[in-house]
Design a protein around this motif. Structure first.
Motif, mmCIF file in Angstrom:
data_model
loop_
_atom_site.group_PDB
_atom_site.id
_atom_site.type_symbol
_atom_site.label_atom_id
_atom_site.label_comp_id
_atom_site.label_asym_id
_atom_site.label_seq_id
_atom_site.Cartn_x
_atom_site.Cartn_y
_atom_site.Cartn_z
ATOM 1 N N UNK A 109 41.749 40.712 34.666
ATOM 2 C CA UNK A 109 43.071 40.150 34.380
ATOM 3 C C UNK A 109 43.625 39.409 35.596
ATOM 4 N N UNK A 110 43.406 39.968 36.780
ATOM 5 C CA UNK A 110 43.866 39.364 38.042
ATOM 6 C C UNK A 110 43.207 38.000 38.228
ATOM 7 N N UNK A 111 41.885 37.953 38.067
ATOM 8 C CA UNK A 111 41.133 36.706 38.241
ATOM 9 C C UNK A 111 41.520 35.696 37.162
ATOM 10 N N UNK A 112 41.653 36.147 35.928
ATOM 11 C CA UNK A 112 42.030 35.233 34.845
ATOM 12 C C UNK A 112 43.412 34.628 35.081
ATOM 13 N N UNK B 97 39.386 36.475 45.675
ATOM 14 C CA UNK B 97 40.287 37.113 44.710
ATOM 15 C C UNK B 97 39.986 38.610 44.600
ATOM 16 N N UNK B 98 38.705 38.952 44.577
ATOM 17 C CA UNK B 98 38.325 40.374 44.511
ATOM 18 C C UNK B 98 38.819 41.115 45.758
ATOM 19 N N UNK C 270 39.459 25.164 35.106
ATOM 20 C CA UNK C 270 39.066 25.665 36.425
ATOM 21 C C UNK C 270 38.518 27.083 36.300
ATOM 22 N N UNK C 271 37.342 27.281 36.842
ATOM 23 C CA UNK C 271 36.728 28.604 36.954
ATOM 24 C C UNK C 271 36.479 28.826 38.439
ATOM 25 N N UNK C 272 36.786 30.009 38.930
ATOM 26 C CA UNK C 272 36.621 30.278 40.356
ATOM 27 C C UNK C 272 35.162 30.175 40.779
#
Length: 92
Positions: free
Chosen positions: A8-11, A35-36, A25-27
């Motif tokens: 959820x954080x990454x999304x 982000x992790x 955009x995808x990390x």
């Protein structure tokens, strides 16, 4: 990803980048690792999103989360020379 909180954080970060850039955009692996790291350090998502907004306000071509890294710290934290990740106690 098996951690629903991390997912959820990454999304949320990807969605914010998508909205600000106006393109899909995808990390990248590097940005995902960043982000992790923030998620594991309990950096509040709001802090990350505000930092991203600051980056977009100061530069037209923000292309990665790494570019936004310096802007996620508050002015007080920058003046003390410490990272938001080390001083935050809650993720959201």
């Amino acid at each position: 990803m098996k951690d629903p909180d991390l997912e959820a954080y990454v999304e949320a970060i990807e969605g914010h980048l998508r909205a600000r850039r106006g393109v899909e955009h995808i990390l990248s692996p590097r940005d995902f690792a960043l982000a992790r790291k923030w998620h594991e350090a309990a950096v509040p998502l709001a802090t990350v999103l505000v930092g991203m907004d600051r980056a977009f306000e100061s530069a037209r071509e923000v292309t990665s989360l790494a570019f936004c890294r310096r802007r996620k710290r508050s002015p007080r934290e920058r003046s003390r020379g410490c990272c938001a990740a080390s001083s935050s106690s809650s993720r959201r």
